[in-house]
Design a protein around this motif. Structure first.
Motif, mmCIF file in Angstrom:
data_model
loop_
_atom_site.group_PDB
_atom_site.id
_atom_site.type_symbol
_atom_site.label_atom_id
_atom_site.label_comp_id
_atom_site.label_asym_id
_atom_site.label_seq_id
_atom_site.Cartn_x
_atom_site.Cartn_y
_atom_site.Cartn_z
ATOM 1 N N GLY A 51 0.837 -1.196 0.000
ATOM 2 C CA GLY A 51 0.000 0.000 0.000
ATOM 3 C C GLY A 51 0.873 1.248 0.000
ATOM 4 N N ALA A 52 0.310 2.341 -0.482
ATOM 5 C CA ALA A 52 1.080 3.588 -0.555
ATOM 6 C C ALA A 52 0.171 4.790 -0.308
ATOM 7 C CB ALA A 52 1.779 3.704 -1.906
ATOM 8 N N GLY A 53 -0.832 4.610 0.532
ATOM 9 C CA GLY A 53 -1.767 5.695 0.833
ATOM 10 C C GLY A 53 -1.342 6.490 2.052
ATOM 11 N N GLY A 54 -2.303 7.220 2.596
ATOM 12 C CA GLY A 54 -2.036 8.068 3.747
ATOM 13 C C GLY A 54 -1.573 7.279 4.958
ATOM 14 N N ALA A 55 -2.074 6.075 5.118
ATOM 15 C CA ALA A 55 -1.690 5.268 6.277
ATOM 16 C C ALA A 55 -0.200 4.947 6.240
ATOM 17 C CB ALA A 55 -2.515 3.983 6.325
ATOM 18 N N VAL A 56 0.316 4.684 5.050
ATOM 19 C CA VAL A 56 1.745 4.367 4.918
ATOM 20 C C VAL A 56 2.592 5.617 5.130
ATOM 21 C CG1 VAL A 56 3.533 3.551 3.337
ATOM 22 C CG2 VAL A 56 1.304 2.402 3.405
ATOM 23 N N ILE A 64 -3.015 -1.878 2.744
ATOM 24 C CA ILE A 64 -3.982 -1.765 1.644
ATOM 25 C C ILE A 64 -5.367 -1.742 2.281
ATOM 26 C CG2 ILE A 64 -5.002 -2.961 -0.334
ATOM 27 C CD1 ILE A 64 -2.200 -4.025 -0.963
ATOM 28 N N SER A 65 -6.060 -0.628 2.113
ATOM 29 C CA SER A 65 -7.296 -0.470 2.886
ATOM 30 C C SER A 65 -8.389 -1.420 2.422
ATOM 31 C CB SER A 65 -7.761 0.985 2.853
ATOM 32 O OG SER A 65 -7.789 1.462 1.532
ATOM 33 N N ALA A 66 -8.230 -1.999 1.230
ATOM 34 C CA ALA A 66 -9.198 -2.988 0.766
ATOM 35 C C ALA A 66 -9.261 -4.181 1.722
ATOM 36 C CB ALA A 66 -8.835 -3.465 -0.633
ATOM 37 N N ALA A 99 5.166 -1.631 -2.126
ATOM 38 C CA ALA A 99 4.464 -2.208 -3.272
ATOM 39 C C ALA A 99 3.032 -1.699 -3.282
ATOM 40 C CB ALA A 99 4.479 -3.730 -3.186
ATOM 41 N N ASN A 100 2.591 -1.268 -4.449
ATOM 42 C CA ASN A 100 1.250 -0.693 -4.535
ATOM 43 C C ASN A 100 0.643 -0.977 -5.901
ATOM 44 O OD1 ASN A 100 -0.759 0.862 -3.161
ATOM 45 N ND2 ASN A 100 -0.349 2.543 -4.586
ATOM 46 N N ARG A 101 -0.702 -1.052 -5.926
ATOM 47 C CA ARG A 101 -1.420 -1.216 -7.195
ATOM 48 C C ARG A 101 -1.016 -0.110 -8.166
ATOM 49 N NH1 ARG A 101 -7.801 -0.884 -6.647
ATOM 50 N NH2 ARG A 101 -7.178 1.137 -5.789
ATOM 51 N N THR A 102 -1.026 1.126 -7.665
ATOM 52 C CA THR A 102 -0.630 2.268 -8.484
ATOM 53 C C THR A 102 0.839 2.567 -8.216
ATOM 54 O OG1 THR A 102 -2.868 3.116 -8.170
ATOM 55 C CG2 THR A 102 -1.249 4.634 -9.124
ATOM 56 N N LEU A 103 1.698 2.174 -9.135
ATOM 57 C CA LEU A 103 3.146 2.282 -8.915
ATOM 58 C C LEU A 103 3.563 3.715 -8.602
ATOM 59 C CD1 LEU A 103 5.977 1.046 -8.957
ATOM 60 C CD2 LEU A 103 5.995 1.332 -11.451
ATOM 61 N N GLY A 104 2.961 4.679 -9.258
ATOM 62 C CA GLY A 104 3.355 6.080 -9.082
ATOM 63 C C GLY A 104 3.244 6.554 -7.646
ATOM 64 N N ARG A 105 2.241 6.070 -6.914
ATOM 65 C CA ARG A 105 2.099 6.486 -5.506
ATOM 66 C C ARG A 105 3.225 5.895 -4.661
ATOM 67 N NH1 ARG A 105 -3.750 5.844 -2.954
ATOM 68 N NH2 ARG A 105 -3.188 7.684 -1.723
ATOM 69 N N ALA A 106 3.639 4.668 -4.978
ATOM 70 C CA ALA A 106 4.764 4.058 -4.255
ATOM 71 C C ALA A 106 6.043 4.831 -4.561
ATOM 72 C CB ALA A 106 4.901 2.587 -4.637
#
Ligand code: ATR
Length: 270
Positions: free
Chosen positions: A126-131, A189-191, A149-156
């Motif tokens: 995950g690469a969201g706010g939590a990370v 990953i919040s999912a 590692a993240n679904r959206t590579l750019g955020r990682a």
């Protein structure tokens, strides 16, 4: 009595009042800690009203941590790094902000689970706010490497750039790109909350790996079940992180650190 609150939307599920009341009871201190559901577009007004009415401190949860950061006139270094604030208080009318999430995660991993991070290869999913909120304290533990590692590579990639230069080799990866095992896996990953966790390669874990989900729930999360199926050495949810970040906030407000073990045991037993 001293008033505290947690601001969120939704917030009715928050365990924070129970946790802080249990902390205060350890020294017979008198405080009231409530849940405040601010309107999505009314967080600044709700915070101002709370402190104007004499509120001593507040926690902030989803979706207001970034807004809380923007509101603060003074920030701790770890809040600045996180770009988000979960702990507020006022000094001479000025709003101060801290972020205790990363310290809470590290306290749970090291103190409660006994998992070392120093010298370990760490995978963050995950690469969201939590990370972003926890990476600073995580890197300060001196892992050998951190891969995001993240679904959206750019955020990682953006997180790797933001936290580069702290002496720890960091890499970004797409979720389906990795095939080597890690010592410590941390899921953000919040999912994971809702059960639609993306497929993960079994090669990410070896028998000595440990797996931590920053989410917690009544049941093991899909990520925890995945790790258990692949026979890692240990699996843990994020309830301890919740209690530890609360203890850090309590200490900021009241100057002493409560004993977290009985409070965590109480929550697990409930
Ligand atoms: P949080 O505060 O929980 O970090 P967030 O900033 O919205 O919330 O981040 C959610 C994280 O969960 C992201 O890493 C997101 O991946 P993307 O950056 O690609 O969106 C990840 N996530 C959420 N749902 C997902 C799913 N179904 N599959 C894979 N990743 C998912």
């Amino acid at each position: 009595s001293d008033r505290y609150a947690v601001f969120g939307n939704p917030v009715s599920h928050s365990r924070s009042p129970d946790i802080h009341h249990a902390f205060a009871a350890q020294r017979g201190e008198d405080l009231v800690y409530e849940r405040i559901e601010a309107p999505v577009d009314g967080f600044p007004a709700a915070v101002a009203a709370f402190f104007d009415a004499g509120g001593r401190g507040a926690n902030v949860t989803v979706p207001f941590k970034e807004q809380a950061f923007d509101l603060c006139e003074r920030l701790t270094e770890r809040a600045r790094q996180a770009g988000a604030v979960n702990t507020l208080w006022r000094v001479d009318g000025a709003l101060h902000g801290d972020n205790t999430d990363g310290a809470g995660l590290v306290a749970d991993l090291r103190g409660n689970q006994g998992w070392a991070l120093a010298g370990r290869r760490v995978l963050v999913l995950g690469a969201g706010g939590a990370v972003r909120g926890v990476l600073g304290p995580l890197l300060a533990q001196g892992p050998a490497e951190v891969v995001i590692a993240n679904r959206t590579l750019g955020r990682a990639e953006a997180l790797v750039e933001r936290f580069a230069g702290q002496g720890v080799p960091m890499h970004a990866a797409a979720l389906d790109q990795l095939q080597q095992p890690f010592d410590v896996l941390i899921n953000a990953i919040s999912a994971g909350l809702h059960g639609d966790m993306p497929a993960l390669d079994p090669a990410l874990v070896a028998p000595g790996s440990v797996a931590y989900d920053m989410v917690y729930g009544a049941q093991p999360t899909p990520f925890m079940r995945w790790a258990q199926r692949h026979e890692v050495a240990a699996v843990c949810d994020g309830l301890g992180m919740l209690v530890e970040q609360a203890a850090e906030a309590f200490q900021v407000w009241r100057g002493w650190r409560p004993d977290t073990a009985p409070v965590l045991a109480g929550l697990r037993g409930a």
